[in-house]
Design an enzyme around this catalytic site. Structure first.
Site, mmCIF file in Angstrom:
data_model
loop_
_atom_site.group_PDB
_atom_site.id
_atom_site.type_symbol
_atom_site.label_atom_id
_atom_site.label_comp_id
_atom_site.label_asym_id
_atom_site.label_seq_id
_atom_site.Cartn_x
_atom_site.Cartn_y
_atom_site.Cartn_z
ATOM 1 N N ARG A 202 0.777 -1.234 0.000
ATOM 2 C CA ARG A 202 0.000 0.000 0.000
ATOM 3 C C ARG A 202 0.806 1.280 0.000
ATOM 4 N NH1 ARG A 202 -4.394 -0.210 4.499
ATOM 5 N NH2 ARG A 202 -2.562 -0.381 5.768
ATOM 6 N N ASP A 203 2.127 1.216 0.056
ATOM 7 C CA ASP A 203 2.926 2.442 0.003
ATOM 8 C C ASP A 203 4.173 2.242 -0.841
ATOM 9 O OD1 ASP A 203 3.584 5.096 0.439
ATOM 10 O OD2 ASP A 203 4.492 4.732 2.394
ATOM 11 N N LEU A 204 4.003 1.619 -2.002
ATOM 12 C CA LEU A 204 5.132 1.432 -2.915
ATOM 13 C C LEU A 204 5.530 2.779 -3.500
ATOM 14 C CD1 LEU A 204 3.950 -1.722 -4.857
ATOM 15 C CD2 LEU A 204 5.606 -1.610 -3.003
#
Length: 158
Positions: free
Chosen positions: A57-59
């Site tokens: 969710r935070d690439l």
């Protein structure tokens, strides 16, 4: 003795190659083979995570570190797994504007659901940066990028 009652020691592996973010910021031009190897490595990592029911969710470029080449292979590590979540019925907004999927950045309530496909959207934005050396959201301020990201107003002009 490195243990004490008042201290906590965290030991990390040395990642001598640096972050992709640093290379992009320095205007490094990735060769097609390098971009292919980077994307392949990230996809393999995501496949493994997703097969275990984990989405990141935070690439973004700050979480991929290139290690030194070993036998001609560039090793990538997916870092910052503190932001991961096991698939659940409740999903929260987590992500970096400029990289996050619209279904995540536009979350309105605790009942909204999304899936690991959000990581693939973020990976596509990373791919755009590696190919063109610039973000798909060309805003100059945080709020401009956030607004363009929320609207999924992607600049594909390269």
């Amino acid at each position: 003795n490195i243990l004490s009652e008042n201290s906590l020691y965290i030991i990390f592996e040395l990642l001598a190659g640096g972050q992709l973010y640093d290379k992009v910021k320095a205007k490094y031009k990735f060769k097609p083979q390098q971009t292919k190897a980077i994307m392949h490595g990230i996809l393999k990592g995501l496949r493994e995570m997703h097969s275990k029911g984990i989405m990141h969710r935070d690439l973004n470029l700050k979480i991929y570190c290139l290690e030194n080449k070993i036998n001609g292979i560039v090793l990538l590590l997916i870092l910052d797994l503190l932001s991961f979540v096991i698939f659940s019925p409740i999903c929260l907004f987590i992500g970096t504007p400029g990289y996050v999927a619209p279904e995540v950045i536009n979350i309105k309530d605790m009942k909204t659901k999304y899936s690991s496909i959000c990581d693939i959207y973020s990976l596509g934005l990373i791919f755009h940066i590696l190919l063109f050396g610039k973000s798909a959201f060309p805003g100059t301020t945080y709020n401009e990028v956030l607004s363009q990201n929320r609207a999924a107003n992607v600049d594909l002009s390269g």
